[in-house]
Write a protein that holds these residues in place. Structure first.
Motif, PDB file in Angstrom:
ATOM      1  N   SER A   1      12.460  15.852  50.126  1.00  0.00           N
ATOM      2  CA  SER A   1      12.943  17.111  49.550  1.00  0.00           C
ATOM      3  C   SER A   1      13.177  16.973  48.054  1.00  0.00           C
ATOM      4  CB  SER A   1      14.247  17.533  50.249  1.00  0.00           C
ATOM      5  OG  SER A   1      14.055  17.717  51.635  1.00  0.00           O
ATOM      6  N   PHE A   2      13.723  15.840  47.631  1.00  0.00           N
ATOM      7  CA  PHE A   2      13.983  15.630  46.205  1.00  0.00           C
ATOM      8  C   PHE A   2      12.682  15.467  45.416  1.00  0.00           C
ATOM      9  CE2 PHE A   2      18.214  13.551  47.597  1.00  0.00           C
ATOM     10  CZ  PHE A   2      18.824  14.790  47.660  1.00  0.00           C
ATOM     11  N   ILE A   3      11.664  14.877  46.044  1.00  0.00           N
ATOM     12  CA  ILE A   3      10.360  14.773  45.374  1.00  0.00           C
ATOM     13  C   ILE A   3       9.783  16.170  45.137  1.00  0.00           C
ATOM     14  CG2 ILE A   3       7.972  13.985  45.622  1.00  0.00           C
ATOM     15  CD1 ILE A   3       9.063  11.598  47.249  1.00  0.00           C
TER      16      ILE A   3
ATOM     17  N   PHE B   1       2.740  13.132  49.130  1.00  0.00           N
ATOM     18  CA  PHE B   1       3.155  13.889  47.942  1.00  0.00           C
ATOM     19  C   PHE B   1       2.247  13.581  46.752  1.00  0.00           C
ATOM     20  CE2 PHE B   1       7.089  14.520  50.341  1.00  0.00           C
ATOM     21  CZ  PHE B   1       7.362  15.846  50.050  1.00  0.00           C
ATOM     22  N   ARG B   2       1.741  12.365  46.676  1.00  0.00           N
ATOM     23  CA  ARG B   2       0.778  12.051  45.614  1.00  0.00           C
ATOM     24  C   ARG B   2      -0.493  12.872  45.787  1.00  0.00           C
ATOM     25  NH1 ARG B   2       2.307   5.741  45.787  1.00  0.00           N
ATOM     26  NH2 ARG B   2       3.444   5.593  43.809  1.00  0.00           N
ATOM     27  N   ARG B   3      -0.906  13.131  47.025  1.00  0.00           N
ATOM     28  CA  ARG B   3      -2.094  13.961  47.255  1.00  0.00           C
ATOM     29  C   ARG B   3      -1.839  15.413  46.833  1.00  0.00           C
ATOM     30  NH1 ARG B   3      -6.233  12.727  51.917  1.00  0.00           N
ATOM     31  NH2 ARG B   3      -7.507  13.440  50.167  1.00  0.00           N
TER      32      ARG B   3
ATOM     33  N   ILE C   1       6.416  20.448  51.732  1.00  0.00           N
ATOM     34  CA  ILE C   1       5.033  20.430  51.247  1.00  0.00           C
ATOM     35  C   ILE C   1       4.565  21.851  50.959  1.00  0.00           C
ATOM     36  CG2 ILE C   1       2.639  20.061  51.979  1.00  0.00           C
ATOM     37  CD1 ILE C   1       3.889  17.482  51.108  1.00  0.00           C
ATOM     38  N   LEU C   2       4.884  22.760  51.871  1.00  0.00           N
ATOM     39  CA  LEU C   2       4.422  24.142  51.735  1.00  0.00           C
ATOM     40  C   LEU C   2       4.998  24.799  50.479  1.00  0.00           C
ATOM     41  CD1 LEU C   2       4.012  26.657  54.624  1.00  0.00           C
ATOM     42  CD2 LEU C   2       5.027  27.395  52.483  1.00  0.00           C
TER      43      LEU C   2
ATOM     44  N   THR D   1      -2.123  28.845  54.859  1.00  0.00           N
ATOM     45  CA  THR D   1      -2.909  28.429  53.701  1.00  0.00           C
ATOM     46  C   THR D   1      -2.155  28.845  52.438  1.00  0.00           C
ATOM     47  OG1 THR D   1      -4.986  28.710  54.896  1.00  0.00           O
ATOM     48  CG2 THR D   1      -5.102  28.651  52.495  1.00  0.00           C
ATOM     49  N   VAL D   2      -1.900  27.860  51.573  1.00  0.00           N
ATOM     50  CA  VAL D   2      -1.165  28.112  50.338  1.00  0.00           C
ATOM     51  C   VAL D   2      -2.118  28.005  49.154  1.00  0.00           C
ATOM     52  CG1 VAL D   2       0.816  27.472  48.919  1.00  0.00           C
ATOM     53  CG2 VAL D   2       0.857  27.039  51.390  1.00  0.00           C
ATOM     54  N   ILE D   3      -2.185  29.068  48.365  1.00  0.00           N
ATOM     55  CA  ILE D   3      -3.009  29.100  47.163  1.00  0.00           C
ATOM     56  C   ILE D   3      -2.079  28.932  45.967  1.00  0.00           C
ATOM     57  CG2 ILE D   3      -4.656  30.452  45.802  1.00  0.00           C
ATOM     58  CD1 ILE D   3      -5.047  32.040  48.600  1.00  0.00           C
ATOM     59  N   GLY D   4      -2.147  27.778  45.337  1.00  0.00           N
ATOM     60  CA  GLY D   4      -1.210  27.459  44.272  1.00  0.00           C
ATOM     61  C   GLY D   4      -1.339  28.363  43.061  1.00  0.00           C
ATOM     62  N   LEU D   5      -0.209  28.706  42.471  1.00  0.00           N
ATOM     63  CA  LEU D   5      -0.181  29.598  41.308  1.00  0.00           C
ATOM     64  C   LEU D   5      -0.308  28.847  39.989  1.00  0.00           C
ATOM     65  CD1 LEU D   5       2.790  31.860  42.491  1.00  0.00           C
ATOM     66  CD2 LEU D   5       0.365  32.472  42.516  1.00  0.00           C
TER      67      LEU D   5
END
Length: 435
Positions: free
Chosen positions: A244-246, A273-275, A324-325, A368-372
Motif C-alpha cells: 500500500s505504501f509503494i 510493482f516494478r512492472r 495495483i488497480l 481494465t485500467v487505462i492510465g491517465l
C-alpha cells in the motif's frame, strides 16, 4: 460512523515502518489456546480485528497482559469452555472472520469447538468447507445448526490422517495444522498453503514442541505430540501495508522509505510493482521509493497488455490487487486486473470512475485500467469504504486527487491499518478524522 476528510495533491516525504502483519496475528493469537504455558507475542498491531480477537480470547479465560506498546503475554491455563455456549460468545465470534481459527486449537487441546458463522469483509463467497473437511479427516464429528447458524464439532479422539486439501486456504491450513499438532499419529497435508504467515505459525508451533516438517512447501508432515509449551514470537511486517505504501508513493509523487520491510519474505510483490513502472531501491532491509513524475506500465514480451492476477502463494496476494488497480489510474499504459478469488472485490471502482479514472469493469472479476499519465488528475468526491483493502485504495486515490475527499465508513480501514491517518500525516498528508 467515522469519516476521513482528505486534502489531496500533497507530496509526502519521510520514513514509515509497517505494522505487524494482521493476517499473521489472527493465526498466532489463536495458537495461544494450544498450551497452558505463557506465550509472549511482539509487534501486535493495534487494529480493530486483532483487538476484537484479543477481547474474545480474554472472555474465554485467557489471561492477557500488555507488556509494551506492541507486546503482550497470553496464558490459557483457565479456559472457560462453558462460555462457548453463551450468546455473547456467538455474537462476538460472528463479527470476526478470524475467530474461526480458534476451532483447531480448541479441538486439539479440549476436544470440542463451537462457532457461529464468522463475519469479515463482504467481498464475496468465502466458504468454510476446507476447514471442516480437514477436521473430519482427523476424526472430528461435525454438525451445523442451520437455524442458529452455529458450527458444533466433537473432536475428542483426533487421529493423524492424509488429506489433499480442495483449495490451498491459508486459514484452513492454519486451522488444520493447529488441530493436528496434538492428534495421535502422523498427519500429511497436501496442497497446503505456504505463505510466510503460515510458515511463521509452523515455526512458532515447532518452538512450542510440535513436530512439523515441510514448512514453506505445499506438503506438510506433522507428528502428533502430547502437549505444547510456551514461547516468544515476533510478527512479520505486514506485506499488505508495504504494498500500500509503494502504491501511495507512486500515486502522490512522494519520496518514501519503508523501514524494516523483511524484503526476502515479500515474494513477487516488489517485482509486480516494478512492472507497473514504479522505481524501488533496496537499501539493506529498507525499501526506498523515489518521487516519480511518471511511471509506465510494462507489457508482456509480445507487446500485449499486462495482466496482474491474484494467486495462492507464491503468487501475487489478492489483498494488493486493489492497490495495483488504483495505482494504475495515473500510470502511462493499460493493465488488466484479474481478481480470481472474490467476486465482489472490484465493485469499488465506480468511486474511482466518479473521480475521473478510466476503468472498464469487464465483469465481477476483471477490470481494465487505462492510465491517465497524470494528464488529468483525479478529483475529490464523497465515497464509502466497502472493505479494508478497497478502503485504503480509495484513501490513496483521495491523497492523489485535486480538492477535498470525504471517505465514510472508515471503520473498515481501521480493521486493518493502525493509526493510518496519524502515520501518513507525519509524512505530510492532510487527513482529518471526523466522528
Amino acid at each position: 460512523m467515522a469519516s476521513f476528510r482528505v486534502k489531496g495533491g500533497l507530496k509526502l516525504k519521510g520514513e514509515i515502518t509497517p505494522q505487524g502483519a494482521k493476517n499473521e496475528a489472527l493465526q498466532i493469537l489463536c495458537a495461544v489456546l494450544l498450551t497452558a504455558d505463557k506465550i509472549t507475542i511482539n509487534k501486535i498491531p493495534n487494529i480493530r480485528d486483532v483487538n476484537k480477537l484479543i477481547e474474545l480470547l480474554s472472555d474465554m479465560g485467557v489471561k492477557v497482559e500488555k507488556i509494551g506498546p506492541e507486546s503482550y503475554t497470553f496464558q490459557s491455563d483457565e479456559i472457560d469452555l462453558k462460555y462457548l455456549d453463551t450468546e455473547d460468545f456467538l455474537k462476538k465470534a460472528s463479527a470476526l472472520r478470524g475467530s474461526v481459527m480458534i476451532l483447531g486449537p480448541l479441538l486439539a487441546r479440549f476436544g470440542t469447538g463451537k462457532l457461529s458463522k464468522p463475519g469479515g469483509d463482504k467481498i464475496g463467497r468465502r466458504r468454510m468447507d476446507t476447514h471442516f473437511t480437514g477436521f473430519q479427516k482427523l476424526g472430528a464429528n461435525f454438525h451445523y445448526d442451520k437455524q442458529r447458524e452455529i458450527y458444533n464439532i466433537d473432536g475428542k479422539n483426533l487421529k493423524g490422517a492424509y488429506m489433499l486439501l480442495d483449495e490451498a486456504s491459508v486459514t484452513g491450513t492454519a486451522n488444520i495444522v493447529m488441530a493436528a499438532v496434538m492428534a495421535e499419529g502422523k498427519t500429511t497435508i497436501y496442497n497446503a498453503a505456504c505463505e510466510p504467515y503460515l510458515q511463521q505459525l509452523c515455526d512458532m508451533l515447532n518452538r512450542m514442541g510440535a513436530k512439523i516438517s515441510g514448512i514453506g512447501s505445499n506438503l506438510l508432515n506433522i507428528e502428533g505430540v502430547k502437549s505444547l509449551t510456551g514461547t516468544e514470537h515476533t510478527l512479520l511486517p505486514d506485506m499488505i501495508e508495504i504494498g500500500s505504501f509503494i502504491g501511495l508513493a507512486a500515486m502522490t509523487q512522494s519520496e518514501i522509505t519503508i523501514k524494516n520491510a523483511q524484503i526476502h519474505r515479500l515474494g513477487i510483490i516488489p517485482d509486480t510493482f516494478r512492472r507497473m513502472g514504479i522505481t524501488l531501491e533496496f537499501r539493506g532491509d529498507d525499501i526506498h521509493i523515489p518521487a516519480q513524475q511518471h511511471y509506465e506500465i510494462d507489457t508482456f514480451i509480445d507487446g500485449s497488455i499486462l495482466t496482474v492476477a491474484d494467486a495462492i502463494w507464491p503468487g501475487f496476494t489478492p489483498d494488493l490487487l486493489s492497490i495495483i488497480l488504483v495505482t494504475a489510474t495515473q500510470a502511462k499504459g493499460t493493465v488488466l486486473v484479474h481478481q480470481k478469488m472474490f467476486e465482489s472485490r472490484l465493485f469499488f471502482v465506480d468511486k474511482l470512475i466518479d473521480m475521473g479514472a478510466q476503468i472498464i469493469l469487464c465483469d465481477p472479476h476483471r477490470a481494465t485500467v487505462i492510465g491517465l499519465d497524470r494528464k488529468y488528475p483525479l478529483r475529490g468526491i464523497r465515497m464509502t469504504s466497502p472493505d479494508i483493502r478497497a478502503g485504503v485504495a480509495l484513501l490513496i486515490a483521495a491523497l492523489s486527487a485535486e480538492g477535498i475527499s470525504i471517505i465514510d465508513n472508515i471503520e473498515q480501514i481501521d480493521r486493518g491499518y493502525q493509526y493510518i491517518d496519524q502515520r501518513l500525516n507525519a509524512l505530510g498528508a492532510d487527513i482529518v478524522r471526523i466522528d
